[in-house]
Design an enzyme around this catalytic site. Structure first.
Site, short mmCIF file in Angstrom:
data_model
loop_
_atom_site.label_atom_id
_atom_site.label_comp_id
_atom_site.label_asym_id
_atom_site.label_seq_id
_atom_site.Cartn_x
_atom_site.Cartn_y
_atom_site.Cartn_z
N THR A 184 0.83 -1.21 0.04
CA THR A 184 -0.01 0.16 0.05
C THR A 184 0.84 1.26 -0.11
O THR A 184 1.99 0.94 0.62
CB THR A 184 -0.62 0.19 1.15
OG1 THR A 184 -0.11 -0.03 2.24
CG2 THR A 184 -1.90 -1.12 1.50
N GLU A 329 -6.03 -3.04 -1.19
CA GLU A 329 -6.61 -4.28 -0.27
C GLU A 329 -7.83 -4.94 -0.77
O GLU A 329 -8.17 -5.64 -0.44
CB GLU A 329 -6.99 -3.48 1.24
CG GLU A 329 -5.96 -3.20 1.96
CD GLU A 329 -5.29 -1.63 1.71
OE1 GLU A 329 -5.69 -1.10 0.66
OE2 GLU A 329 -4.93 -1.15 2.37
N LYS A 438 -13.55 18.67 10.21
CA LYS A 438 -14.82 18.78 11.38
C LYS A 438 -14.84 20.26 11.91
O LYS A 438 -14.16 20.75 12.42
CB LYS A 438 -14.38 17.84 12.48
CG LYS A 438 -15.71 16.87 12.56
CD LYS A 438 -15.28 16.15 13.91
CE LYS A 438 -16.50 15.01 13.96
NZ LYS A 438 -16.43 14.08 15.03
N TRP A 443 -19.35 17.59 9.87
CA TRP A 443 -18.39 17.29 8.77
C TRP A 443 -18.62 17.92 7.59
O TRP A 443 -19.78 18.08 7.07
CB TRP A 443 -18.56 15.60 8.62
CG TRP A 443 -17.80 14.60 9.51
CD1 TRP A 443 -17.36 15.14 10.84
CD2 TRP A 443 -17.87 13.55 9.44
NE1 TRP A 443 -16.92 14.07 11.45
CE2 TRP A 443 -16.99 12.94 10.68
CE3 TRP A 443 -18.07 12.49 8.44
CZ2 TRP A 443 -16.65 11.77 11.17
CZ3 TRP A 443 -17.52 11.10 8.87
CH2 TRP A 443 -17.18 10.69 9.94
#
Ligand code: AMP
Length: 540
Positions: A184, A329, A438, A443
């Site tokens: 990754t 993944e 935030k 959000w």
């Protein structure tokens, strides 16, 4: 009682075997690292993959051994995909755009015994070799005439292949056997390895070729711009063999002009890559007043495809954008945006809205969104939460147990993305959980603001990050790259955005820069931006 169907293991070698038997004269075309075009067929590739397998065995490669590549998209890299995995060893495709220390870390962590590299990467290889004591041989992917002088004792790819016959039968073994290893490109900590199996790879190839996924067929000519060193080029070297599609590989030249030339010359129908690549292509097309005469579908993923890009390709060039989402993944494909039958009757405006999100899961990928306590949230297209996934081509853990047990109860893998899901299965990413802003406890989606900024005709690229604020904790600020020769001011851009978002979402500041930092896989590097603007003072 078991069914009475044959229990044929799903082997990667069966994909190239199928391609040779049924699409033997279908071409694989590559732009060579040293310039020029190489052209051969699935039949030739299969023959050479078998010669390569024998060469690897002669070099002492055994099942489960790791063999690395540092290479562009080209025919030799394609042969390694099949030669290494086919004999039961594991292909570790390493991203050469990483820092040399990270490349060395991966080669050592994977315990790669052989490293195959394109000539471009000779300096990288010479630099890391003293730190990679486990590597027995470094193999230059070229012929003897081009073998460079080096302080390393290099092996020559073509000599190896030519020294062996193709008289080799692929072995059959447990389909759950590891086949390839991709690390990754995490922005923090050491890279972690996703270890794919023959079974997961073949199932992913089936899934990605489906009509509502990439819709691949023997009538397609597919050009993966996405590198073979990044999540197996989204599985295309396997899916194209499965479907019998002609394959065109662009080598190191990924600029708009070079891609356009290959698209036209080879009559490409499908291509796939990250948004920054398509930005380069669009700029080239628009600057030169060109049309795409054969391209039907462009797969855009890896980062959110800006709506302006999706619309321009569709409206101005007649190309359908397949907005896709996935991750290393997940092999990587999770969702693709295509309409359903009932959507064909929608108004143009409604269709337009629908085509912008990340799409629906293909069969094989199960997903849900949850809140901070792990409670499932409604699939209403409004609630957003952590996106969890599970399925036969999704990791169950990382190579060598890095990161410990990564699965949540029920076998769910947390993607690290924050998303909404609707009743039709359509998913929309609002943010990476690390990038969420935030403000006053609520959000704000940085992706939505970036998409809006990029829809301004003078904006080439935009990133939104949260900056500390005494009252609201964080407020969004916009970092923008203008298109060449465009004079856009902070106020003009904010005015453009003002009536298109909730008032409290409007960024508190806009800063213009020459370029934005990207990761080795072309994603915005927001950790770096946050660092750069940590002490930025927002206008009061
Ligand atoms: P990687 O493993 O490097 O392929 O990165 C996977 C991550 O890229 C995902 O978890 C998402 O955060 C992001 N990503 C991939 N495709 C998209 C997309 N279409 N829209 C938004 N983010 C995406």
């Amino acid at each position: 009682m078991h069914g009475l169907m044959q229990n044929m293991p799903l082997m990667i070698s069966s994909l190239i075997g199928h391609a040779e038997r049924n699409h033997g004269d279908t071409e694989i075309v590559s732009r060579e690292t040293t310039g020029g075009i190489h052209r051969y067929t699935y039949r030739d590739a299969h023959r050479r993959a078998r010669q390569l397998a024998r060469a690897l065995l002669s070099l002492g490669v055994k099942p489960a051994d790791r063999v690395a590549t540092l290479a562009w998209n080209n025919h030799r890299h394609f042969e390694l995909y099949y030669g290494v995995s086919g004999l039961g060893a594991i292909l570790n495709t390493v991203n050469p755009r990483l820092f040399p220390e990270q490349v060395a870390y991966i080669v050592n962590h994977a315990e790669d015994g052989l490293v195959f590299f394109d000539l471009t990467f000779l300096p990288l290889v010479e630099g890391i070799a003293p730190h990679c004591k486990g590597v027995r041989s470094w193999v230059a992917m070229c012929d003897r005439a081009r073998l460079p002088d080096s302080k390393l004792d290099l092996l020559c790819y073509e000599d190896l292949v030519n020294a062996h016959s193709d008289d080799y039968e692929w072995p059959e073994f447990d389909e759950r056997t590891a086949s390839s290893l991709c690390y990754t490109s995490g922005t923090t900590g050491n890279p972690k390895g996703a270890l794919y199996s023959h079974r997961s790879t073949v199932l992913h190839a089936y899934g990605s070729a489906l009509p509502d996924a990439l819709n691949l067929s023997a009538r397609d000519t597919v050009l993966p711009v996405v590198p073979l060193f990044h999540v197996n080029a989204w599985g295309l070297p396997y899916a194209c063999a499965l479907a019998g599609s002609k394959l065109v590989m662009p080598g190191p030249q990924l600029d708009g002009a070079s891609l356009y030339e290959l698209f036209e010359q080879e009559q490409v129908t499908v291509s796939a890559g990250v948004p920054t690549i398509w930005l380069g292509l669009l700029q080239h097309l628009q600057a030169k007043g060109l049309k795409l005469s054969t391209v039907q579908r462009l797969v855009i993923g890896g980062s959110a495809a800006p709506p302006a890009m999706i619309r321009t390709f569709d409206d101005a060039f007649g190309v359908t954008v397949l907005h896709a989402w996935g991750m290393t993944e997940m092999s990587p494909l999770g969702t693709v945006n295509t309409p359903k039958g009932k959507h064909l009757k929608l108004s143009a405006a409604e269709r337009d809205k629908l085509r912008l999100n990340q799409g629906r899961p293909i069969y094989g990928v199960d997903m849900k969104i949850v809140d901070d306590e792990g409670r499932e949230l409604p699939r209403d297209g409004k609630a957003f939460g952590d996106l969890l996934v599970r399925g036969p081509w999704i990791v169950s853990g990382y190579f060598k147990g890095e990161g410990g047990n990564v699965l949540r109860e029920g076998g769910w893998f947390p993607t690290g993305d924050v998303a909404t899901l609707d009743a039709d299965g359509y998913m929309q990413i609002t943010d990476r959980s690390k990038d969420v802003i935030k403000s006053g406890g609520e959000w704000i989606s940085s992706i939505e603001l970036e998409n809006l900024a990029v829809s301004h005709p003078a904006v080439a690229e935009a990133a939104v990050i949260g900056v500390a604020h005494p009252k609201w904790d964080e407020r969004p600020m916009l970092v923008v790259v203008r298109k060449p020769d465009q004079a856009l001011t902070r106020e003009q851009l904010l005015d453009f955005m003002r009536d298109k978002v909730a008032k409290w979402w409007l960024p508190d500041d806009v800063v213009f820069v020459d370029s934005l930092p990207h990761t080795a896989t072309g994603k915005l590097l927001k950790t770096k931006l946050r660092e750069d603007f940590r002490s930025h003072k927002l206008p009061s």
